[in-house]
Design an enzyme around this catalytic site. Structure first.
Site: not given
Ligand code: XMP
Length: 498
Positions: A301, A304, A338, A360, A400
């Site tokens: 993500g 992330c 992600g 996201g 989570r």
């Molecule tokens: P994108 O790349 O679309 O990803 O912004 C969204 C996905 O990222 C995950 N997610 C996280 N993973 N730390 C992580 O390691 C975080 O703080 C976090 N927040 C979201 C989640 O699976 C989301 O759908």
């Protein structure tokens, strides 16, 4: 020497073009996530508090996708969001909100504001229709505390019998210049449902909307594994949720899997998505514990930091390939979660076997995401934050990341939790317009990709996919290069400059 396998990310691969008689506008991008979850757009919005609440879930379902409402809020608030999505539009309302003749008229104003509707059928104790009250009846003023029966229309009610079609209902409403058509059992007089003109118009405006068997928009919602998780799931199921998503950064963890199994046992009729995993073993474990859909992605993500903080993860393209294959062998589906930055990444994930992709970042900057626009240097931005960021974990997502105890037990003198170890960051994203504008670009890219491969649907895309690896030089060549100034395009931002 250790035999370390290589794993690839979206930028490491390309799909080769193939002979094609398929035109982009002719392809079908529909997908089946689960037998009751048929989407016209293979896209899910992330269960994040800056991405998916009611507005996003409604907007995405209208385009044919599926929103997953986040859980960083009290149980009642999340259940209410699901209820709002399920009530938002359906040609036919099976369970319309009603009033009693003796209710104080003030209640109709409360309900109008709560459900954003313009009127209600009025029923007696036996559920028989006795009147209808709409803002036409109320607009000349009301006295607080007076009963609804003082204002409701009783004479000449326009109703129809069960079995009335959408078209017949529209014709009848137009003929009688009314906006609501209660459906009444002719023998008992009991109200069994209602058509509204506004909803019928929406049905026509969004022909690809993702709907359940009753014509209501599909809606998913996240649950964690905290103390109140079962209670939360129960409330969500009560609100009509179509898919429960067990939301964890590590879906291959014993506690998560046991909770998933308990959910499946308790709510056998509700589709269950479990994640996140990044290996075939992880997929098998989820399916052994009741998953109908497995969510794939550890650390790809945009917000992330899991991989750099913990040293653990898997480049997303390999994770999707490996997990989708395992999922197919077990007759379940995989969602690639992600790391999608461009529509081409979406095409690669679907060609690699994912049934749908969760995003996201790409949706967080839209009108329909929660949060206000902020102006920085004359440009418009929206806040986006990882659910593993300190702020989001303080707001409730610590479970989570298996840190609920750190949150509960480590308040420092100022009362601020201090032992949280973040696995995400927060930041600002450029404003991106409406969800419809973003999905148009994504689907446009997907359709073109399918045209290049001669694939008329997503099954054909998977079959006809031939991937090649590209070098760093290839990836550089793929992006815009040798330009000093790049004008913005709606579907392309220069990497690192978004
Ligand atoms: P994108 O790349 O679309 O990803 O912004 C969204 C996905 O990222 C995950 N997610 C996280 N993973 N730390 C992580 O390691 C975080 O703080 C976090 N927040 C979201 C989640 O699976 C989301 O759908």
């Amino acid at each position: 020497m250790l035999d370390i396998p290589e794993a690839l990310s979206y930028d490491d691969v390309l799909l080769t073009p193939r002979d094609s008689a398929v035109l982009p506008r002719e392809v079908s991008v529909g997908t089946v996530l689960h037998e009751r979850l048929r989407l016209h757009l293979p896209l899910l919005s992330a269960a994040m508090d800056r991405v998916t609440e009611t507005e996003m879930a409604v907007a995405l379902a209208r385009q044919g996708g599926l929103g997953v409402i986040h859980k960083n809020c009290p149980i009642e608030a999340q259940a209410r969001m699901v209820e709002d999505v399920k009530r938002s539009e359906s040609g036919f309302l099976v369970d319309p909100v009603t009033l009693r003749p003796e209710d104080p008229v003030d209640r109709s104003f409360e309900l109008m504001a709560r459900y954003r509707v313009s009127g209600f059928p009025v029923v007696d104790d036996a559920g028989r229709l006795v009147g209808i009250v709409t803002n036409r009846d109320l607009r000349l003023g009301t006295r607080p505390g007076r009963p609804v029966s003082d204002y409701m229309t009783v004479e000449g009610l326009i109703t129809a019998a069960p079995g009335t079609t959408l078209e017949q209902a529209r014709d009848r409403m137009q003929e009688h210049r009314v906006e609501k058509l209660p459906i009444v059992d002719p023998d008992t007089g009991v109200l069994v449902g209602m058509f509204t003109f506004k909803d019928i118009e929406k049905v026509r405006k969004y022909p690809d909307a993702a709907k359940d068997a009753g014509g209501r928009l599909l809606c998913a919602a996240a649950v964690g594994v905290g103390d109140d998780a079962l209670e939360r799931a129960e409330a969500l199921v009560g609100s009509g949720v179509d898919l429960l998503a067990v939301d964890s950064a590590h879906g291959h963890a014993r506690g998560i899997l046991e909770f998933a199994a308990a959910l499946k046992h308790r709510f056998a009729d509700v589709a269950l998505m479990v994640g996140n995993v990044a290996t075939a073993d992880g997929v098998r474990a989820c399916v052994d514990h009741g998953a109908d859909v497995v969510k794939v992605g550890v650390g790809p993500g945009s917000i992330c930091t899991t991989r750099v903080v913990t040293g653990v993860g898997m480049p997303q393209f390999t994770a999707v390939l490996e997990c989708a294959q395992a999922a197919a062998e077990l007759d379940v589906t995989a969602v690639a979660d992600g790391g999608v930055r461009y529509s081409g990444d979406l095409v690669k994930a679907l060609a690699g076997g994912a049934a749908a992709v969760m995003v996201g970042n790409l949706l967080a900057g839209t009108d329909e995401s929660p949060g206000e626009l902020v102006l920085v240097g004359g440009r418009r931005y929206k806040e986006y934050r990882g659910m593993g960021s300190i702020d989001a974990m303080r707001a409730g997502s610590a479970d989570r990341y298996f840190q609920a105890e750190a949150l509960a037990g480590s308040a420092d003198e100022a009362g601020q939790p201090s032992k949280l170890v973040p696995e995400g960051v927060s930041g600002l994203l450029p404003y991106r317009g409406t969800v419809g504008e973003v999905t148009n670009q994504l689907v446009g890219g997907l359709r073109s990709g399918m045209g290049y491969l001669g694939a008329s649907d997503l099954a054909a895309l998977r079959e006809r996919a031939r991937f090649v690896r590209q070098t760093a030089a290839g990836a550089r060549e793929s992006h815009v290069h040798d330009l000093d100034v790049v004008h913005e395009a709606p579907n392309y931002q220069v990497p690192g400059n978004r």
